[in-house]
Write a protein that holds these residues in place. Structure first.
Motif, mmCIF file in Angstrom:
data_model
loop_
_atom_site.group_PDB
_atom_site.id
_atom_site.type_symbol
_atom_site.label_atom_id
_atom_site.label_comp_id
_atom_site.label_asym_id
_atom_site.label_seq_id
_atom_site.Cartn_x
_atom_site.Cartn_y
_atom_site.Cartn_z
ATOM 1 N N PRO A 168 20.806 -73.068 -2.037
ATOM 2 C CA PRO A 168 19.503 -72.426 -2.253
ATOM 3 C C PRO A 168 18.376 -73.424 -2.031
ATOM 4 N N THR A 169 17.353 -73.012 -1.244
ATOM 5 C CA THR A 169 16.254 -73.931 -0.926
ATOM 6 C C THR A 169 14.886 -73.353 -1.244
ATOM 7 N N PHE A 170 14.760 -72.026 -1.287
ATOM 8 C CA PHE A 170 13.441 -71.416 -1.435
ATOM 9 C C PHE A 170 13.588 -70.083 -2.148
ATOM 10 N N ASN A 171 12.789 -69.880 -3.178
ATOM 11 C CA ASN A 171 12.839 -68.641 -3.947
ATOM 12 C C ASN A 171 11.744 -67.698 -3.452
ATOM 13 N N GLU A 172 12.102 -66.839 -2.538
ATOM 14 C CA GLU A 172 11.097 -65.962 -1.915
ATOM 15 C C GLU A 172 10.616 -64.849 -2.843
ATOM 16 N N THR A 173 11.298 -64.627 -3.961
ATOM 17 C CA THR A 173 10.851 -63.570 -4.869
ATOM 18 C C THR A 173 9.494 -63.897 -5.493
ATOM 19 N N LEU A 174 9.120 -65.188 -5.494
ATOM 20 C CA LEU A 174 7.835 -65.588 -6.061
ATOM 21 C C LEU A 174 6.690 -65.447 -5.070
ATOM 22 N N LEU A 175 7.027 -65.217 -3.800
ATOM 23 C CA LEU A 175 6.020 -65.297 -2.746
ATOM 24 C C LEU A 175 4.889 -64.285 -2.912
ATOM 25 N N PHE A 176 5.253 -63.049 -3.267
ATOM 26 C CA PHE A 176 4.238 -61.995 -3.356
ATOM 27 C C PHE A 176 4.107 -61.452 -4.775
ATOM 28 N N GLU A 177 4.464 -62.270 -5.732
ATOM 29 C CA GLU A 177 4.399 -61.839 -7.130
ATOM 30 C C GLU A 177 2.959 -61.483 -7.513
ATOM 31 N N GLY A 178 2.756 -60.244 -7.972
ATOM 32 C CA GLY A 178 1.434 -59.800 -8.392
ATOM 33 C C GLY A 178 0.485 -59.488 -7.261
ATOM 34 N N LEU A 179 0.996 -59.406 -6.017
ATOM 35 C CA LEU A 179 0.140 -59.152 -4.855
ATOM 36 C C LEU A 179 0.499 -57.825 -4.206
ATOM 37 N N ASP A 180 -0.415 -57.350 -3.365
ATOM 38 C CA ASP A 180 -0.138 -56.220 -2.489
ATOM 39 C C ASP A 180 0.614 -56.784 -1.286
ATOM 40 N N ALA A 181 1.941 -56.770 -1.352
ATOM 41 C CA ALA A 181 2.757 -57.434 -0.339
ATOM 42 C C ALA A 181 2.481 -56.928 1.083
ATOM 43 N N PRO A 182 2.440 -55.608 1.343
ATOM 44 C CA PRO A 182 2.183 -55.158 2.714
ATOM 45 C C PRO A 182 0.848 -55.672 3.263
ATOM 46 N N SER A 183 -0.185 -55.679 2.435
ATOM 47 C CA SER A 183 -1.491 -56.156 2.885
ATOM 48 C C SER A 183 -1.460 -57.648 3.195
ATOM 49 N N THR A 184 -0.812 -58.431 2.330
ATOM 50 C CA THR A 184 -0.732 -59.874 2.550
ATOM 51 C C THR A 184 0.094 -60.190 3.789
ATOM 52 N N LEU A 185 1.193 -59.453 3.980
ATOM 53 C CA LEU A 185 2.015 -59.650 5.168
ATOM 54 C C LEU A 185 1.242 -59.312 6.438
ATOM 55 N N ALA A 186 0.447 -58.240 6.383
ATOM 56 C CA ALA A 186 -0.356 -57.858 7.545
ATOM 57 C C ALA A 186 -1.348 -58.962 7.903
ATOM 58 N N GLN A 187 -1.944 -59.589 6.886
ATOM 59 C CA GLN A 187 -2.865 -60.700 7.135
ATOM 60 C C GLN A 187 -2.125 -61.879 7.767
ATOM 61 N N MET A 188 -0.936 -62.182 7.244
ATOM 62 C CA MET A 188 -0.156 -63.278 7.809
ATOM 63 C C MET A 188 0.180 -62.998 9.262
ATOM 64 N N HIS A 189 0.530 -61.750 9.548
ATOM 65 C CA HIS A 189 0.864 -61.375 10.921
ATOM 66 C C HIS A 189 -0.330 -61.580 11.840
ATOM 67 N N ARG A 190 -1.516 -61.170 11.381
ATOM 68 C CA ARG A 190 -2.714 -61.348 12.217
ATOM 69 C C ARG A 190 -2.986 -62.829 12.457
ATOM 70 N N HIS A 191 -2.827 -63.646 11.412
ATOM 71 C CA HIS A 191 -3.057 -65.078 11.578
ATOM 72 C C HIS A 191 -2.070 -65.683 12.588
ATOM 73 N N LEU A 192 -0.793 -65.330 12.466
ATOM 74 C CA LEU A 192 0.216 -65.877 13.376
ATOM 75 C C LEU A 192 -0.041 -65.438 14.817
ATOM 76 N N THR A 193 -0.420 -64.178 14.992
ATOM 77 C CA THR A 193 -0.714 -63.681 16.335
ATOM 78 C C THR A 193 -1.907 -64.412 16.931
ATOM 79 N N ASN A 194 -2.948 -64.624 16.132
ATOM 80 C CA ASN A 194 -4.127 -65.334 16.618
ATOM 81 C C ASN A 194 -3.803 -66.779 16.977
ATOM 82 N N ILE A 195 -2.982 -67.423 16.143
ATOM 83 C CA ILE A 195 -2.598 -68.807 16.435
ATOM 84 C C ILE A 195 -1.823 -68.879 17.743
ATOM 85 N N SER A 196 -0.916 -67.922 17.950
ATOM 86 C CA SER A 196 -0.150 -67.895 19.192
ATOM 87 C C SER A 196 -1.082 -67.722 20.388
#
Length: 242
Positions: A168-196
């Motif tokens: 075990p190296t990373f506990n992903e269950t903490l990543l979106f704790e207390g957040l709107d996960a779909p919205s945060t993921l959508a933002q991450m996707h936009r950032h990654l696409t823009n960086i590319s």
């Protein structure tokens, strides 16, 4: 699925095949204002804004992944800085490089936070590999060279059975704790696409090649880590990027 994006999606079908072993990420001489402007745009326009201490865990994690990738690139540039003439141009293993230790210390070694971000990225990718294990074990390696295919299968198998991947190296269950996960993921996707897309602005073809491959790998790792169910299959470009 918004996090599965192909970095060459708009490039058409006439794409060259590049041997990444013969063309390692290394110093290309691409420096100066152009390179600085691209990294400034990546951090200022495509990372979550605000003081680092005030960001939520997911936002801090995203910033650290991008920073870790930056540190990885800088390390490869410093490690493979001065190219020496190969003994045999047709055998990539005879290529030799000399490092630039001063450059490494200036860009990486004298900055403990950057080294920590590199390790953070490393652990994150290891977690992604662990979750991709079933898909990679079933993957068909068919390049037309039977010997290369057999060697690839054997090396991938050894990687997937290594202690680092199986621990075990990373506990992903903490990543979106207390957040709107779909919205945060959508933002991450936009950032990654823009960086590319920003990678397309570099005039250095080798820098662009590795930048696009690495962004594909980071996007793939993020998708694997946040998805509660391991994927049944992986696209070839996603596996190569990872």
């Amino acid at each position: 699925d918004p996090l599965w994006f192909d970095v060459n999606a708009n490039a058409g079908e006439k794409l060259p095949f590049i041997d990444l072993v013969r063309n390692p990420e290394s110093n290309t001489g691409y420096t100066g204002d152009g390179a600085r402007r691209i990294w400034q745009a990546i951090y200022k326009e495509n990372c979550f804004q605000g003081a680092f201490e005030e960001m939520c865990f997911a936002e801090r994690a995203f910033y650290r992944l991008v920073s870790g990738l930056h540190v990885s690139i800088s390390t490869h540039v410093a490690a493979l800085y001065h190219e020496r003439q190969p003994r045999d141009p047709d055998r990539p293993e005879t290529f030799a490089w000399d490092p630039n230790v001063d450059l490494f210390m200036r860009m990486v070694g004298d900055h403990p936070n950057r080294i920590e971000n590199l390790y953070f990225l490393y652990l994150f990718v290891l977690r992604a590999l662990a979750k991709a294990k079933p898909a990679l074990e079933r993957m068909s390696f068919a390049t037309g060279d039977a010997a290369e295919d057999a060697l690839t299968r054997e090396q991938v198998g050894r990687l997937l059975e290594s202690r680092l991947v199986c621990s075990p190296t990373f506990n992903e269950t903490l990543l979106f704790e207390g957040l709107d996960a779909p919205s945060t993921l959508a933002q991450m996707h936009r950032h990654l696409t823009n960086i590319s897309r920003l990678m397309d602005c570099t005039s250095c073809q080798k820098c662009r090649l590795w930048g696009k491959v690495e962004m594909q790998g980071l996007s793939t790792a993020l998708k694997l880590v946040v998805d509660p169910e391991p994927p049944a299959t992986l696209q070839r470009s996603a596996a190569v990027g990872l």
